[in-house]
Write a protein that holds these residues in place. Structure first.
Motif, mmCIF file in Angstrom:
data_model
loop_
_atom_site.group_PDB
_atom_site.id
_atom_site.type_symbol
_atom_site.label_atom_id
_atom_site.label_comp_id
_atom_site.label_asym_id
_atom_site.label_seq_id
_atom_site.Cartn_x
_atom_site.Cartn_y
_atom_site.Cartn_z
ATOM 1 N N ASP A 179 -34.427 -15.485 21.610
ATOM 2 C CA ASP A 179 -34.012 -15.054 22.948
ATOM 3 C C ASP A 179 -33.572 -16.298 23.725
ATOM 4 O O ASP A 179 -34.329 -16.872 24.508
ATOM 5 N N SER A 180 -32.329 -16.699 23.503
ATOM 6 C CA SER A 180 -31.845 -17.930 24.117
ATOM 7 C C SER A 180 -31.713 -17.792 25.627
ATOM 8 O O SER A 180 -31.936 -18.761 26.365
ATOM 9 N N GLN A 181 -31.374 -16.598 26.115
ATOM 10 C CA GLN A 181 -31.236 -16.427 27.564
ATOM 11 C C GLN A 181 -32.574 -16.648 28.264
ATOM 12 O O GLN A 181 -32.642 -17.347 29.281
ATOM 13 N N LEU A 182 -33.637 -16.073 27.712
ATOM 14 C CA LEU A 182 -34.953 -16.285 28.300
ATOM 15 C C LEU A 182 -35.340 -17.762 28.195
ATOM 16 O O LEU A 182 -35.853 -18.353 29.153
ATOM 17 N N GLY A 183 -35.102 -18.360 27.047
ATOM 18 C CA GLY A 183 -35.431 -19.766 26.876
ATOM 19 C C GLY A 183 -34.714 -20.651 27.879
ATOM 20 O O GLY A 183 -35.316 -21.561 28.458
ATOM 21 N N GLU A 184 -33.430 -20.382 28.115
ATOM 22 C CA GLU A 184 -32.669 -21.177 29.077
ATOM 23 C C GLU A 184 -33.177 -20.972 30.496
ATOM 24 O O GLU A 184 -33.250 -21.921 31.290
ATOM 25 N N ARG A 185 -33.529 -19.744 30.825
ATOM 26 C CA ARG A 185 -34.029 -19.473 32.178
ATOM 27 C C ARG A 185 -35.382 -20.121 32.403
ATOM 28 O O ARG A 185 -35.671 -20.626 33.499
ATOM 29 N N LEU A 186 -36.220 -20.112 31.373
ATOM 30 C CA LEU A 186 -37.508 -20.799 31.485
ATOM 31 C C LEU A 186 -37.303 -22.304 31.632
ATOM 32 O O LEU A 186 -37.994 -22.964 32.412
ATOM 33 N N LEU A 187 -36.352 -22.833 30.894
ATOM 34 C CA LEU A 187 -36.058 -24.263 31.008
ATOM 35 C C LEU A 187 -35.600 -24.611 32.418
ATOM 36 O O LEU A 187 -35.961 -25.668 32.956
ATOM 37 N N ALA A 188 -34.833 -23.720 33.018
ATOM 38 C CA ALA A 188 -34.331 -23.974 34.371
ATOM 39 C C ALA A 188 -35.460 -23.990 35.404
ATOM 40 O O ALA A 188 -35.287 -24.533 36.493
ATOM 41 N N LYS A 189 -36.616 -23.392 35.072
ATOM 42 C CA LYS A 189 -37.760 -23.420 35.992
ATOM 43 C C LYS A 189 -38.376 -24.812 36.078
ATOM 44 O O LYS A 189 -39.071 -25.123 37.049
ATOM 45 N N VAL A 190 -38.139 -25.622 35.073
ATOM 46 C CA VAL A 190 -38.689 -26.969 35.058
ATOM 47 C C VAL A 190 -37.771 -27.836 35.911
ATOM 48 O O VAL A 190 -36.854 -28.479 35.435
#
Length: 520
Positions: A179-190
């Motif tokens: 799930d790359s979209q979720l992974g990218e969105r989680l990364l953006a939280k950092v």
């Protein structure tokens, strides 16, 4: 009236100026005009690199190279800006999920480092070489009609995923779920800094044995340092995509879960490394050599455990990393006969590049990630191949051929051996050179010449930079092993293209030399 976004307006201005600078007929021939296709509000922001990125994405390699050489000659751009724009063009086109594409991205910082070791007139050569390769692959992928990375709006998607749990673990789990979209969105939280985001990526990067996910993560973070914080999300999101793509392929091929997923937490618990501070002890040359041999001979579980045990004993992570590097170096020195292809995606080059990436990431990362990363590095060094039966190069028969002793004549023998693909003779000459205590810079200058001119099967730039760094961080008793290995790889690669056909230089190299007015 048709509304225009600020980015769209700036893009049109940039493209209009570019079209004027190139001339109307040439701009039209390259596919440019003063009116460009709309890219949508969710396109990645390219900032001040917009015009150069579009030029690189829309221009065939053979037409791009003269334009870039001209821009450099006129002082209208710098080599640093060319690499920055090339990295963004690569990112938005491939998103970390194209084999040649991510190899090219990994070569960009090493190519820029090479420029600092060259005479002024030759400095653009490694940059033009890697951008030629970049443009070739972008055109093959469909040029700017393909855009892999898009911007997204976080507020709409993150509420349901908000959590106090370790974001790094969440990103890793998203990658396991492809799930790359979720992974990218989680990364953006950092959001604190690119380094925090880089730390959050570590659990995903450490989650499987693939040299590319290791080196790509490290080199991509280097590109963040080059381009600045404003582009960190664009660049680091590629690492999420890359890990997801690797997981997707594993699942499609019905492969079992990687053993490291069970082994790493077991070793961290067994040796009580989870909350342990990093040690500072150096046990000396003999112990380092013994640890490197233990890692090289494996098997991989024992190699990982050897690193874990050393860290638990308080041995410095620099020293543990040095031992892993020496183990990786043995793959180059012991890989078969003179006819073996030791350049490109060989066991030794892959292992050395991976270990170099892990050593550098350990220097950057939080303590917990530094410890687990070095264990993964040792595991990877033990997985490359069964230990080779061949003794380390040079063999006695190669050393017997060396009858000269001055540094100039030894370098001449080395260069002749390189041009004749004589790996044993090249390594023997450099070993004698090192044993005599001569300066290393003339050797690196010789090897750099061929790292630039030869294809190297996508690995020449990275491996040259790996050796330069590992030489500096390896103790005097062993450091020349790195240079001897570089001599062997250089002799192996001379004249071979990516398809292993002989009689070729790197694509675009001779034309670049002509454009710059330097000898090919």
């Amino acid at each position: 009236m048709q509304s225009t976004t600020r980015r769209g307006f700036l893009a049109d201005v940039g493209h209009s100026m570019l079209a004027v600078g190139l001339g109307t007929s040439l701009a039209a021939d390259l596919g440019f005009s003063t009116a460009f296709a709309e890219e949508g509000n969710d396109s990645i922001s390219l900032g001040s690199h917009q015009s150069l990125v579009e030029l690189m994405r829309n221009t065939p390699a053979e037409k791009l190279q003269p334009l870039l050489a001209q821009l450099v000659a006129k002082g209208e751009t710098s080599l640093k800006d060319l690499i920055a724009a090339g990295a963004l063009a690569n990112a938005v086109t491939f998103g970390g999920c194209d084999y040649v594409g991510f190899h090219t991205a990994m070569a960009m910082i090493p190519a820029l480092e090479m420029t600092r070791k060259l005479p002024v007139k030759r400095q653009p050569l490694p940059v033009l070489k890697v951008l030629y390769r970049n443009s070739q692959q972008i055109q093959k992928a469909g040029s700017s009609s393909r855009e892999a990375l898009r911007a997204f709006h976080l507020a709409e998607h993150l509420a349901e995923h908000a959590s106090d749990a370790d974001l790094g673990v969440q990103i890793r789990n998203a990658c396991r779920d492809v799930d790359s979209q979720l992974g990218e969105r989680l990364l953006a939280k950092v959001s604190k800094s690119p380094l925090d985001a880089f730390n959050a990526l570590q659990p995903a990067v450490q989650d499987d044995m693939n040299v590319h996910r290791f080196v790509f993560a490290y080199r991509t973070y280097g590109l963040v340092g080059l381009l600045g914080d404003e582009h960190s999300q664009t660049l680091l999101s590629q690492c999420v995509r890359h890990c997801c793509d690797h997981e997707r392929m594993r699942i499609e091929h019905k492969q079992a879960d990687p053993p490291i997923r069970a082994l790493l937490p077991k070793l961290l618990d067994q040796y009580r490394l989870t909350d342990r501070p990093l040690g500072q002890r150096d046990p000396g040359d003999t112990a380092v050599l013994e640890l490197s041999q233990a890692i090289y001979t494996g098997p991989r579980d024992r190699a990982a455990e050897a690193a874990a045990a050393a860290l638990a004993e308080g041995i410095s992570p620099e020293v543990v990393g040095e031992a892993i590097s020496l183990a990786s170096n043995l793959y180059v020195l012991r890989q078969g006969s003179d006819k073996s292809r030791v350049h490109g995606d060989s066991a030794g080059v892959h292992s050395s590049d991976a270990t170099n990436a892990w050593r550098n990431m350990a220097r950057l990362a939080e303590t917990r990630h530094a410890i687990s990363g070095l264990i993964v590095a040792a595991y990877h060094a033990g997985i490359q191949s069964a230990p080779f039966d061949t003794p380390a190069y040079p063999l006695d028969e190669h050393s017997a051929l060396i009858t000269v002793d001055s540094p100039e004549r030894l370098l001449a023998v080395t260069e002749d051996a390189i041009r004749n693909n004589e790996q044993g003779l090249a390594t023997a000459a450099i070993q004698v050179y090192g044993n005599r205590g001569f300066e290393v810079d003339p050797v690196l200058n010789l090897m750099l010449k061929y790292a630039v001119s030869e294809d190297g099967r996508l690995h020449g730039e990275k491996y040259f930079q790996t050796v330069c760094e590992e030489y500096k961080t390896t103790r005097p008793a062993f450091r020349w092993r790195q240079i001897v290995a570089l001599a062997r790889v250089t002799a192996s690669s001379y004249g071979y293209n990516r398809e292993d056909k002989h009689g070729f230089r790197a694509a675009g190299y001779e034309e670049a030399c002509h454009l710059l007015g330097v000898e090919a």
